[in-house]
Scaffold this motif. Structure first.
Motif: not given
Length: 81
Positions: A49-64
């Motif tokens: 899910l995190a990589v998907r958000y990364l690819l979609e440019e909507r990952l919030d790194w602070k929440t990982l």
């Protein structure tokens, strides 16, 4: 960027790029270790899910989660190549 699973269920398309699913790679290399371990499955799902958000440019790194972050950072390095 749109991400879709291919009809065979073994790959994703990301734009014009086709990439194998992690599970497909692990099975091919015979590295599937704990198929019934709920903790391993949860970690894998969170990473996906995190990589998907990364690819979609909507990952919030602070929440990982601290276990997910290194896996996503590794994926980011591969994506940049």
């Amino acid at each position: 960027m749109e991400i879709n699973l291919t009809p065979d269920g073994e790959h994703y398309t990301v734009g014009k790029l086709t990439v194998p699913r992690v599970t497909h790679i692990l099975k091919t290399l015979q590295l599937v270790r704990y198929p019934d371990d709920p903790a391993a499955m949860a970690l894998g799902q969170a990473t996906h899910l995190a990589v998907r958000y990364l690819l979609e440019e909507r990952l919030d790194w602070k929440t990982l989660d601290e276990q997910v972050r290194p896996r996503v950072e590794a994926a980011r390095k591969l994506i940049k190549q």
